[in-house]
Design a protein around this motif. Sequence first.
Motif, PDB file in Angstrom:
ATOM      1  N   PHE A   1       7.522 -10.826 -29.702  1.00  0.00           N
ATOM      2  CA  PHE A   1       6.591 -10.784 -28.582  1.00  0.00           C
ATOM      3  C   PHE A   1       5.194 -10.379 -29.011  1.00  0.00           C
ATOM      4  N   ASP A   2       5.083  -9.338 -29.843  1.00  0.00           N
ATOM      5  CA  ASP A   2       3.760  -8.851 -30.200  1.00  0.00           C
ATOM      6  C   ASP A   2       3.027  -9.785 -31.156  1.00  0.00           C
ATOM      7  N   VAL A   3       3.696 -10.821 -31.670  1.00  0.00           N
ATOM      8  CA  VAL A   3       3.020 -11.868 -32.442  1.00  0.00           C
ATOM      9  C   VAL A   3       2.642 -13.017 -31.519  1.00  0.00           C
ATOM     10  N   ASP A   4       3.600 -13.514 -30.765  1.00  0.00           N
ATOM     11  CA  ASP A   4       3.350 -14.651 -29.878  1.00  0.00           C
ATOM     12  C   ASP A   4       2.326 -14.319 -28.789  1.00  0.00           C
ATOM     13  N   ASN A   5       2.185 -13.049 -28.441  1.00  0.00           N
ATOM     14  CA  ASN A   5       1.348 -12.671 -27.313  1.00  0.00           C
ATOM     15  C   ASN A   5      -0.112 -12.394 -27.690  1.00  0.00           C
ATOM     16  N   VAL A   6      -0.369 -12.079 -28.973  1.00  0.00           N
ATOM     17  CA  VAL A   6      -1.740 -11.680 -29.334  1.00  0.00           C
ATOM     18  C   VAL A   6      -2.264 -12.329 -30.606  1.00  0.00           C
ATOM     19  N   ARG A   7      -1.444 -13.031 -31.352  1.00  0.00           N
ATOM     20  CA  ARG A   7      -1.842 -13.498 -32.683  1.00  0.00           C
ATOM     21  C   ARG A   7      -2.561 -14.847 -32.614  1.00  0.00           C
ATOM     22  N   ALA A   8      -3.625 -14.943 -33.400  1.00  0.00           N
ATOM     23  CA  ALA A   8      -4.343 -16.206 -33.584  1.00  0.00           C
ATOM     24  C   ALA A   8      -4.768 -16.306 -35.042  1.00  0.00           C
ATOM     25  N   TYR A   9      -4.829 -17.550 -35.551  1.00  0.00           N
ATOM     26  CA  TYR A   9      -5.233 -17.794 -36.939  1.00  0.00           C
ATOM     27  C   TYR A   9      -6.472 -18.682 -36.962  1.00  0.00           C
ATOM     28  N   LEU A  10      -7.435 -18.278 -37.816  1.00  0.00           N
ATOM     29  CA  LEU A  10      -8.634 -19.067 -38.077  1.00  0.00           C
ATOM     30  C   LEU A  10      -8.684 -19.413 -39.557  1.00  0.00           C
ATOM     31  N   PRO A  11      -9.396 -20.474 -39.927  1.00  0.00           N
ATOM     32  CA  PRO A  11      -9.635 -20.732 -41.353  1.00  0.00           C
ATOM     33  C   PRO A  11     -10.391 -19.555 -41.961  1.00  0.00           C
ATOM     34  N   LEU A  12     -10.117 -19.260 -43.220  1.00  0.00           N
ATOM     35  CA  LEU A  12     -10.701 -18.088 -43.864  1.00  0.00           C
ATOM     36  C   LEU A  12     -12.228 -18.119 -43.809  1.00  0.00           C
ATOM     37  N   GLU A  13     -12.829 -19.242 -44.156  1.00  0.00           N
ATOM     38  CA  GLU A  13     -14.291 -19.315 -44.199  1.00  0.00           C
ATOM     39  C   GLU A  13     -14.887 -19.097 -42.820  1.00  0.00           C
ATOM     40  N   GLU A  14     -14.247 -19.676 -41.792  1.00  0.00           N
ATOM     41  CA  GLU A  14     -14.759 -19.507 -40.426  1.00  0.00           C
ATOM     42  C   GLU A  14     -14.634 -18.061 -39.976  1.00  0.00           C
ATOM     43  N   ALA A  15     -13.525 -17.423 -40.339  1.00  0.00           N
ATOM     44  CA  ALA A  15     -13.338 -16.017 -39.981  1.00  0.00           C
ATOM     45  C   ALA A  15     -14.342 -15.129 -40.700  1.00  0.00           C
ATOM     46  N   GLN A  16     -14.674 -15.461 -41.948  1.00  0.00           N
ATOM     47  CA  GLN A  16     -15.671 -14.679 -42.679  1.00  0.00           C
ATOM     48  C   GLN A  16     -17.034 -14.761 -41.993  1.00  0.00           C
ATOM     49  N   ARG A  17     -17.393 -15.946 -41.526  1.00  0.00           N
ATOM     50  CA  ARG A  17     -18.673 -16.080 -40.832  1.00  0.00           C
ATOM     51  C   ARG A  17     -18.661 -15.339 -39.495  1.00  0.00           C
ATOM     52  N   PHE A  18     -17.567 -15.478 -38.757  1.00  0.00           N
ATOM     53  CA  PHE A  18     -17.498 -14.907 -37.412  1.00  0.00           C
ATOM     54  C   PHE A  18     -17.493 -13.375 -37.452  1.00  0.00           C
ATOM     55  N   PHE A  19     -16.816 -12.796 -38.446  1.00  0.00           N
ATOM     56  CA  PHE A  19     -16.696 -11.337 -38.515  1.00  0.00           C
ATOM     57  C   PHE A  19     -17.652 -10.705 -39.534  1.00  0.00           C
ATOM     58  N   ASN A  20     -18.649 -11.463 -39.976  1.00  0.00           N
ATOM     59  CA  ASN A  20     -19.635 -10.938 -40.927  1.00  0.00           C
ATOM     60  C   ASN A  20     -18.970 -10.453 -42.222  1.00  0.00           C
ATOM     61  N   ARG A  21     -18.096 -11.281 -42.780  1.00  0.00           N
ATOM     62  CA  ARG A  21     -17.402 -10.932 -44.021  1.00  0.00           C
ATOM     63  C   ARG A  21     -17.751 -11.917 -45.142  1.00  0.00           C
ATOM     64  N   GLU A  22     -18.977 -12.390 -45.172  1.00  0.00           N
ATOM     65  CA  GLU A  22     -19.335 -13.372 -46.185  1.00  0.00           C
ATOM     66  C   GLU A  22     -19.074 -12.834 -47.592  1.00  0.00           C
ATOM     67  N   GLY A  23     -18.255 -13.561 -48.353  1.00  0.00           N
ATOM     68  CA  GLY A  23     -17.979 -13.199 -49.737  1.00  0.00           C
ATOM     69  C   GLY A  23     -16.941 -12.104 -49.916  1.00  0.00           C
ATOM     70  N   VAL A  24     -16.384 -11.574 -48.826  1.00  0.00           N
ATOM     71  CA  VAL A  24     -15.389 -10.499 -48.930  1.00  0.00           C
ATOM     72  C   VAL A  24     -14.268 -10.761 -47.910  1.00  0.00           C
ATOM     73  N   VAL A  25     -13.190 -10.004 -48.076  1.00  0.00           N
ATOM     74  CA  VAL A  25     -12.085 -10.056 -47.115  1.00  0.00           C
ATOM     75  C   VAL A  25     -11.675  -8.620 -46.777  1.00  0.00           C
ATOM     76  N   ASP A  26     -10.876  -8.489 -45.743  1.00  0.00           N
ATOM     77  CA  ASP A  26     -10.423  -7.153 -45.332  1.00  0.00           C
ATOM     78  C   ASP A  26      -9.211  -6.674 -46.126  1.00  0.00           C
ATOM     79  N   GLU A  27      -8.371  -7.611 -46.572  1.00  0.00           N
ATOM     80  CA  GLU A  27      -7.124  -7.201 -47.225  1.00  0.00           C
ATOM     81  C   GLU A  27      -6.497  -8.377 -47.953  1.00  0.00           C
ATOM     82  N   LEU A  28      -5.502  -8.046 -48.767  1.00  0.00           N
ATOM     83  CA  LEU A  28      -4.610  -9.060 -49.332  1.00  0.00           C
ATOM     84  C   LEU A  28      -3.262  -8.909 -48.644  1.00  0.00           C
TER      85      LEU A  28
END
Length: 428
Positions: free
Chosen positions: A211-238
């Motif tokens: 439930f807690d995956v189906d109800n709130v989870r969404a996936y974006l392409p990595l590059e698009e997520a980096q632009r949207f969340f101001n993570r150019e050139g970095v990531v939050d985790e592996l």
Amino acid sequence: MAQTAPPFSAYEFLIAWRYLRARRREGGVSVMTWISLIGVALAVFALIATLAVRSGFRTEFVGTILGANAHVQVLQTPYRNEAGVVVRTLDDFDARAEAVRNVEGVTRAAPTVRGQVMASANNRNAGVDVLGQRVEDVATLPLLADPEMSFGDLSRLDEGIALGSRLAANLGVGIGDPVQLISPNGVQGIFGSNIRTSTFEVVHIFQVGRFDVDNVRAYLPLEEAQRFFNREGVVDELEVLVDEPENIDALVPDILAAAGPNTYSWTWMQSAGGFLRALEMEDNIMFVILSILVLIASLNITSGLIMLVKNKGRDVGILRTMGLSQGAILRVFFLCGLSIGIFGTIIGVILGCLFAIYIDPIFNAVNWLLGGGVWDPSIRFISQLPAELQLADVLKAVGLSLSLSFVVTIFPARRAARMNPVEALRYE
């Protein structure tokens, strides 16, 4: 010199069988025999069914955790850069991910951007946990690669966004519909951070059964997520997956060594440890409670045998005068009680195994009879009631039932063996 018959001879089984099937008017207790047998069968059935559901619930719960989430997250230890800003992101993430993949036992290491935003569509809003990953990395998640249900094409993730089934339903969107993501942490301006909004096409909808995956989870392409969340050139985790998730603690040191200095880990056992401990505690409590139920059912054997001994007092006196020893009488009544326990256990095992095997149609019928709503995924986090039949659980139930049947049979059997034949025949 007369030869003494060995213990548990055929005649002892014959006498025990005649006593068990004797009718009431013949001094038997066939009704009590059936009550005792049904009681033991139902108790064993309840024990096996509960143990099967318990095993299935844990397996399903752990499986959905491991199938849609990282077994271990590798994160950057926070530090302040030259500008005094606290940094929590990983740079050089592709090289780090490649090094982690080379660790023995690791099957996947995906650079990931994570953020919480608001999604809006059709005048509906919902909180969303967004994960940005490359398409090939998302496709290697077990429950995303083989979901319970899916719509659209995951390979088109570079063109849009993938949503959990309940999230899509809450927003009222389907494949091809637009979804707007709203983040309060947008572009920095002279008056502070501005709200950032972007619109994405829904290209894939998945249902993994948690439930807690189906109800709130969404996936974006990595590059698009980096632009949207101001993570150019970095990531939050592996996001790392391993061959043996239950042994994750042993792999963590090697994974962190490969990921580089100033990193730390957060494992699935740390995030779900409370649930797992609660399940283990519930397992132990349920086993104790149902063991008491088996004991109560076994005590019916004692009451039935006491009645049988009382009704068969004359027969015992005659058998003793014919030369049967106290041991033979004890074994006859012991066989009576143990037979009830054995046959009741066999019936209970059959019913319990059938219940575990056919739990889905059984539970669907119960749900239909009660008008639905019996199982709420929002509370239990998985879509349906699972059951997993394990040999160890069946053997525990069988061992408990037979041992209790053995113990409760001894007292009435000893009472019959110690009966004085003279007193038993005095008023006959």
